[in-house]
Design a protein around this motif. Structure first.
Motif, PDB file in Angstrom:
ATOM      1  N   ARG A 172      18.441 -30.553 -24.050  1.00 53.51           N
ATOM      2  CA  ARG A 172      19.836 -30.654 -24.461  1.00 53.51           C
ATOM      3  C   ARG A 172      20.176 -32.108 -24.733  1.00 53.51           C
ATOM      4  N   TRP A 173      21.353 -32.338 -25.283  1.00 59.89           N
ATOM      5  CA  TRP A 173      21.849 -33.682 -25.529  1.00 59.89           C
ATOM      6  C   TRP A 173      22.366 -34.247 -24.228  1.00 59.89           C
ATOM      7  N   ARG A 174      22.113 -35.506 -23.979  1.00 58.05           N
ATOM      8  CA  ARG A 174      22.495 -36.127 -22.713  1.00 58.05           C
ATOM      9  C   ARG A 174      23.994 -36.379 -22.595  1.00 58.05           C
ATOM     10  N   VAL A 175      24.733 -36.187 -23.674  1.00 61.05           N
ATOM     11  CA  VAL A 175      26.174 -36.437 -23.678  1.00 61.05           C
ATOM     12  C   VAL A 175      26.908 -35.339 -22.916  1.00 61.05           C
ATOM     13  N   ASN A 176      27.729 -35.757 -21.955  1.00 60.14           N
ATOM     14  CA  ASN A 176      28.480 -34.819 -21.125  1.00 60.14           C
ATOM     15  C   ASN A 176      29.985 -34.964 -21.289  1.00 60.14           C
ATOM     16  N   ALA A 177      30.420 -36.065 -21.907  1.00 54.98           N
ATOM     17  CA  ALA A 177      31.847 -36.321 -22.055  1.00 54.98           C
ATOM     18  C   ALA A 177      32.073 -37.133 -23.322  1.00 54.98           C
ATOM     19  N   TYR A 178      33.284 -37.025 -23.860  1.00 57.65           N
ATOM     20  CA  TYR A 178      33.610 -37.723 -25.097  1.00 57.65           C
ATOM     21  C   TYR A 178      35.045 -38.237 -25.050  1.00 57.65           C
ATOM     22  N   ALA A 179      35.261 -39.419 -25.622  1.00 54.61           N
ATOM     23  CA  ALA A 179      36.616 -39.960 -25.766  1.00 54.61           C
ATOM     24  C   ALA A 179      36.668 -40.831 -27.017  1.00 54.61           C
ATOM     25  N   TYR A 180      37.785 -40.769 -27.699  1.00 56.36           N
ATOM     26  CA  TYR A 180      38.019 -41.630 -28.858  1.00 56.36           C
ATOM     27  C   TYR A 180      39.077 -42.640 -28.451  1.00 56.36           C
ATOM     28  N   PHE A 181      38.714 -43.921 -28.498  1.00 56.77           N
ATOM     29  CA  PHE A 181      39.628 -44.966 -28.049  1.00 56.77           C
ATOM     30  C   PHE A 181      39.423 -46.208 -28.889  1.00 56.77           C
ATOM     31  N   ASN A 182      40.522 -46.786 -29.343  1.00 59.55           N
ATOM     32  CA  ASN A 182      40.467 -48.042 -30.076  1.00 59.55           C
ATOM     33  C   ASN A 182      39.559 -47.944 -31.307  1.00 59.55           C
ATOM     34  N   ASN A 183      39.651 -46.823 -32.022  1.00 59.74           N
ATOM     35  CA  ASN A 183      38.854 -46.565 -33.230  1.00 59.74           C
ATOM     36  C   ASN A 183      37.351 -46.507 -32.966  1.00 59.74           C
ATOM     37  N   LYS A 184      36.965 -46.135 -31.771  1.00 64.20           N
ATOM     38  CA  LYS A 184      35.541 -46.003 -31.438  1.00 64.20           C
ATOM     39  C   LYS A 184      35.302 -44.697 -30.694  1.00 64.20           C
ATOM     40  N   HIS A 185      34.096 -44.154 -30.865  1.00 66.86           N
ATOM     41  CA  HIS A 185      33.675 -42.935 -30.173  1.00 66.86           C
ATOM     42  C   HIS A 185      32.890 -43.348 -28.926  1.00 66.86           C
ATOM     43  N   TYR A 186      33.325 -42.869 -27.774  1.00 68.19           N
ATOM     44  CA  TYR A 186      32.627 -43.151 -26.525  1.00 68.19           C
ATOM     45  C   TYR A 186      32.101 -41.847 -25.938  1.00 68.19           C
ATOM     46  N   VAL A 187      30.889 -41.905 -25.397  1.00 72.86           N
ATOM     47  CA  VAL A 187      30.285 -40.732 -24.780  1.00 72.86           C
ATOM     48  C   VAL A 187      29.780 -41.081 -23.389  1.00 72.86           C
ATOM     49  N   GLY A 188      29.853 -40.088 -22.494  1.00 75.57           N
ATOM     50  CA  GLY A 188      29.368 -40.249 -21.132  1.00 75.57           C
ATOM     51  C   GLY A 188      28.016 -39.579 -20.982  1.00 75.57           C
ATOM     52  N   ASP A 189      27.131 -40.231 -20.268  1.00 78.54           N
ATOM     53  CA  ASP A 189      25.758 -39.783 -20.060  1.00 78.54           C
ATOM     54  C   ASP A 189      25.655 -39.058 -18.718  1.00 78.54           C
ATOM     55  N   TYR A 190      25.219 -37.790 -18.739  1.00 79.58           N
ATOM     56  CA  TYR A 190      25.143 -37.027 -17.485  1.00 79.58           C
ATOM     57  C   TYR A 190      23.974 -37.459 -16.605  1.00 79.58           C
ATOM     58  N   ILE A 191      23.005 -38.157 -17.167  1.00 76.29           N
ATOM     59  CA  ILE A 191      21.825 -38.553 -16.392  1.00 76.29           C
ATOM     60  C   ILE A 191      22.115 -39.760 -15.517  1.00 76.29           C
ATOM     61  N   ASN A 192      22.753 -40.790 -16.102  1.00 80.13           N
ATOM     62  CA  ASN A 192      22.960 -42.024 -15.349  1.00 80.13           C
ATOM     63  C   ASN A 192      24.431 -42.441 -15.251  1.00 80.13           C
ATOM     64  N   ASN A 193      25.344 -41.602 -15.730  1.00 81.06           N
ATOM     65  CA  ASN A 193      26.788 -41.853 -15.692  1.00 81.06           C
ATOM     66  C   ASN A 193      27.233 -43.070 -16.502  1.00 81.06           C
ATOM     67  N   ASN A 194      26.392 -43.572 -17.390  1.00 79.70           N
ATOM     68  CA  ASN A 194      26.787 -44.671 -18.263  1.00 79.70           C
ATOM     69  C   ASN A 194      27.702 -44.164 -19.357  1.00 79.70           C
ATOM     70  N   VAL A 195      28.470 -45.078 -19.930  1.00 83.48           N
ATOM     71  CA  VAL A 195      29.309 -44.781 -21.074  1.00 83.48           C
ATOM     72  C   VAL A 195      28.777 -45.609 -22.242  1.00 83.48           C
ATOM     73  N   TYR A 196      28.598 -44.948 -23.399  1.00 85.80           N
ATOM     74  CA  TYR A 196      28.066 -45.612 -24.577  1.00 85.80           C
ATOM     75  C   TYR A 196      29.021 -45.446 -25.744  1.00 85.80           C
TER      76      TYR A 196
END
Length: 180
Positions: A105-129
């Motif tokens: 599966r895709w590692r992305v577990n969460a999504y947010a759009y903020f300040n004209n950028k797409h941010y995703v949360g990683d379920y493996i290490n809890n990082n935000v990219y």
């Protein structure tokens, strides 16, 4: 919100699968078919192949979704933690699957759009990219892309072709830095 006079005869198999995109609700039905609401009418948008795959997952009640818009395309992302991530593109009305290299599966577990950028949360290490089309890696790992097309057949007879042209841009990216 409940509307007393409205009734839809398809329930929901996963409480976190409904998503509102442009005043249209998408969800995983209790019959393991993915639907899009057209007013109060559910419209089947999943294919037989996707429905077959969903029926093979060990658990479907934990499926979750999010949506986002990028380059004019609106996407409904449906992830089955014990299965795969399926993405419906409203613009092309087509499905594709997303996987992280080495995972189902895709590692992305969460999504947010903020300040004209797409941010995703990683379920493996809890990082935000930041998710962006000009980044050619996922958490530093290779992004593998596979394209499958429909098969060519002639009702069980041999198929002969005078020519076949395949156009591929391989290694497209930057020459130094991230994604080189």
């Amino acid at each position: 919100q409940e509307i007393e006079s409205a009734f839809i005869e398809h329930g929901c198999a996963a409480v976190h699968s409904p998503e509102n995109i442009d005043n249209t609700i998408f969800w995983l039905g209790d019959d393991l078919v993915v639907y899009m609401a057209n007013g109060y009418n559910p419209i089947r948008i999943s294919t037989y192949a996707i429905e077959y795959a969903i029926k093979k997952y060990t658990t479907v009640s934990d499926a979750f979704s999010f949506s986002y818009t990028d380059e004019g395309h609106k996407f409904y992302v449906l992830t089955f933690p014990s299965g795969a991530t399926w993405v419906y593109d409203m613009s092309s009305q087509a499905w594709h699957q997303r996987k992280t290299f080495g995972l189902e599966r895709w590692r992305v577990n969460a999504y947010a759009y903020f300040n004209n950028k797409h941010y995703v949360g990683d379920y493996i290490n809890n990082n935000v990219y930041e998710m962006d089309l000009d980044t050619y890696t996922e958490n530093g790992a290779t992004i593998q892309r596979t394209r499958a097309t429909t098969y060519v057949h002639a009702e069980a007879e041999p198929v002969f072709m005078d020519w076949l042209q395949i156009v591929i841009e391989s290694g497209g990216g930057i020459t130094s830095g991230q994604g080189a």
